[in-house]
Design a protein around this motif. Structure first.
Motif, short mmCIF file in Angstrom:
data_model
loop_
_atom_site.label_atom_id
_atom_site.label_comp_id
_atom_site.label_asym_id
_atom_site.label_seq_id
_atom_site.Cartn_x
_atom_site.Cartn_y
_atom_site.Cartn_z
N ASP A 50 0.84 -1.20 0.00
CA ASP A 50 0.00 0.00 0.00
C ASP A 50 0.87 1.25 0.00
O ASP A 50 1.76 1.40 0.84
CB ASP A 50 -0.91 0.02 1.23
CG ASP A 50 -2.13 -0.86 1.06
OD1 ASP A 50 -2.64 -0.97 -0.07
OD2 ASP A 50 -2.57 -1.47 2.05
N TYR A 52 0.51 5.25 0.40
CA TYR A 52 -0.43 6.25 0.86
C TYR A 52 -0.03 7.67 0.43
O TYR A 52 -0.89 8.52 0.18
CB TYR A 52 -0.55 6.21 2.38
CG TYR A 52 -0.98 4.88 2.93
CD1 TYR A 52 -2.24 4.36 2.63
CD2 TYR A 52 -0.13 4.12 3.73
CE1 TYR A 52 -2.64 3.12 3.13
CE2 TYR A 52 -0.53 2.89 4.24
CZ TYR A 52 -1.77 2.39 3.93
OH TYR A 52 -2.16 1.17 4.42
N LYS A 66 2.88 0.88 3.42
CA LYS A 66 2.64 -0.29 4.26
C LYS A 66 3.12 -1.51 3.50
O LYS A 66 2.62 -1.82 2.42
CB LYS A 66 1.16 -0.45 4.63
CG LYS A 66 0.94 -1.59 5.63
CD LYS A 66 -0.52 -1.69 6.07
CE LYS A 66 -1.36 -2.37 5.01
NZ LYS A 66 -2.73 -2.70 5.49
N LYS A 109 1.38 4.50 13.27
CA LYS A 109 0.29 4.98 12.42
C LYS A 109 -0.66 5.90 13.17
O LYS A 109 -1.05 6.96 12.67
CB LYS A 109 -0.48 3.79 11.84
CG LYS A 109 -1.65 4.17 10.95
CD LYS A 109 -2.34 2.93 10.39
CE LYS A 109 -2.97 2.10 11.50
NZ LYS A 109 -3.69 0.93 10.98
N PHE A 113 0.34 9.20 11.19
CA PHE A 113 -0.07 8.95 9.80
C PHE A 113 -0.43 10.25 9.07
O PHE A 113 0.12 10.55 8.00
CB PHE A 113 -1.26 7.98 9.75
CG PHE A 113 -1.67 7.62 8.36
CD1 PHE A 113 -1.00 6.62 7.67
CD2 PHE A 113 -2.70 8.28 7.72
CE1 PHE A 113 -1.36 6.28 6.37
CE2 PHE A 113 -3.07 7.96 6.43
CZ PHE A 113 -2.40 6.96 5.75
N VAL A 117 1.64 12.08 5.88
CA VAL A 117 1.01 12.32 4.57
C VAL A 117 1.18 13.79 4.20
O VAL A 117 1.58 14.13 3.07
CB VAL A 117 -0.48 11.93 4.59
CG1 VAL A 117 -1.17 12.42 3.31
CG2 VAL A 117 -0.63 10.42 4.71
N GLN A 156 -2.56 3.92 -5.97
CA GLN A 156 -2.38 4.72 -4.77
C GLN A 156 -3.61 4.60 -3.87
O GLN A 156 -4.73 4.82 -4.32
CB GLN A 156 -2.14 6.18 -5.13
CG GLN A 156 -1.82 7.07 -3.91
CD GLN A 156 -1.52 8.51 -4.31
OE1 GLN A 156 -1.09 8.77 -5.43
NE2 GLN A 156 -1.76 9.44 -3.40
N ASN A 157 -3.40 4.25 -2.63
CA ASN A 157 -4.51 4.00 -1.71
C ASN A 157 -5.03 5.31 -1.12
O ASN A 157 -4.73 5.66 0.02
CB ASN A 157 -4.07 3.05 -0.60
CG ASN A 157 -5.25 2.50 0.20
OD1 ASN A 157 -6.33 3.07 0.17
ND2 ASN A 157 -5.04 1.39 0.89
N TYR A 160 -7.98 5.04 1.89
CA TYR A 160 -7.57 4.91 3.30
C TYR A 160 -7.14 6.27 3.85
O TYR A 160 -7.46 6.62 4.99
CB TYR A 160 -6.44 3.90 3.44
CG TYR A 160 -6.02 3.71 4.88
CD1 TYR A 160 -6.82 2.99 5.77
CD2 TYR A 160 -4.85 4.28 5.36
CE1 TYR A 160 -6.46 2.85 7.10
CE2 TYR A 160 -4.48 4.14 6.69
CZ TYR A 160 -5.28 3.42 7.55
OH TYR A 160 -4.91 3.29 8.87
N VAL A 161 -6.41 7.03 3.04
CA VAL A 161 -5.98 8.37 3.49
C VAL A 161 -7.20 9.23 3.80
O VAL A 161 -7.29 9.86 4.86
CB VAL A 161 -5.11 9.05 2.42
CG1 VAL A 161 -4.79 10.49 2.83
CG2 VAL A 161 -3.82 8.27 2.19
#
Length: 323
Positions: A50, A52, A66, A109, A113, A117, A156-157, A160-161
């Motif tokens: 993953d 992010y 991840k 995380k 997290f 980002v 690109q996830n 989840y972001v």
């Protein structure tokens, strides 16, 4: 001092930093950029890694990842080796493209997290590559534009972001953008990429306070997280890795000295440790290379690691001071 093993359990969140060898460019044009991003995306799908957040700069790259079932090392080895072969062939060159090993920091995380980002996606703006948020929104070589819907990258996830900012996509995108925008005024965040103990405690003032109170603090420059998180990561590592992690007082004292001298000389600690030769940094580094082994008992290898240079460079400086 032996080079530390990576903390590379599958499913771990990593902040990865890749730099060009001797600060040289890792991309020269948009063809190179497309090659790197395409390779990263294909590998993320293939290895179930993953991704992010990411930002591809001219001479370095940040990623928030991840790791998949094969671990981070498997993903990074294929990414960097494959890209380097293509890059060298295209530009008719030989040798290394990337500096030493990539840097990977295991991250808590829950605590970091969103901050990571934002930090990663603001890289082009901090570097002056783009002028404002409007330009960053559509800048193709950073994961921010994907979240903003300007670039389509299925690998690109982003879901989840955005889940960190709300339940509904449109609303969460706005909240995400506002959060990123609020981070512009913070400038550089050395606490997200700097030394382990400083990161663990949240600054040198907290380090001093902890030492005065004789607090038992575990830290490691491969881990970004609070004491409990560091302890958990260490307990999950194998015994060989665990023996390398206890805090070394001499290293802490040496770091304290480095920060103090850099402050007096108005030199950026991160630039010093990153190998920069700008301004007075080489002079400060040479002074510390003589001081740390002699008065703080650091090995030449550990001194080199703290100062962002090779062991042989420290050895030459130290040898000259002993004549």
């Amino acid at each position: 001092m032996p080079r530390q093993a990576r903390l590379d359990s599958p499913g771990t969140l990593h902040h990865v930093i890749v730099r060009g060898i001797e600060a040289q460019n890792i991309v020269r044009d948009d063809i190179d950029r497309k090659s790197m991003i395409s390779r990263m995306g294909n590998l993320s799908i293939e290895t179930k890694t993953d991704i992010y957040a990411w930002a591809l700069m001219t001479n370095h790259m940040h990623m928030l990842i991840k790791s998949g079932s094969n671990g981070l090392s498997h993903f990074m080895r294929r990414l960097l080796t494959g890209y380097a072969i293509t890059f060298n062939k295209r530009h008719k060159r030989y040798g290394h493209v990337f500096q030493n090993r990539y840097k990977s920091i295991v991250c808590d995380k829950d605590a970091y997290f969103k901050e990571l980002v934002r930090y990663i996606h603001l890289n082009p703006l901090r570097a002056g590559t783009v002028k404002n948020m409007a330009s960053l929104d559509k800048y193709p070589w950073c994961g921010h534009s994907t979240i903003m819907g300007k670039e389509n990258r299925d690998w690109q996830n982003i879901n989840y972001v955005l889940s960190w900012f709300g339940m509904f996509k449109k609303d969460s995108i706005k909240k995400y953008k506002d959060f990123v925008k609020d981070g512009i005024s913070e400038g550089r965040r050395d606490d997200l990429v700097g030394g382990g103990l400083v990161r663990t405690l949240g600054g040198w003032s907290q380090v001093v306070s902890a030492r005065k109170n004789n607090d038992n603090v575990r830290c490691d420059d491969r881990i970004l997280g609070k004491n409990e998180f560091v302890e958990r990561i260490i307990s999950e590592a194998d015994n060989k890795v665990s023996t390398q992690l206890p805090v070394n007082k001499r290293v802490i004292d040496a770091n304290n000295l480095i920060c103090e001298i850099c402050k007096n000389k108005k030199v950026n600690v991160a630039e010093l440790k990153g190998g920069s030769r700008r301004g007075e940094i080489p002079e400060v580094r040479s002074y510390l290379a003589r001081l740390l082994p002699k008065y703080y008992g650091l090995t030449l290898a550990e001194t080199a690691r703290q100062l962002g240079v090779t062991t042989s460079a420290v050895s030459k400086i130290f040898s000259r001071s002993c004549r």
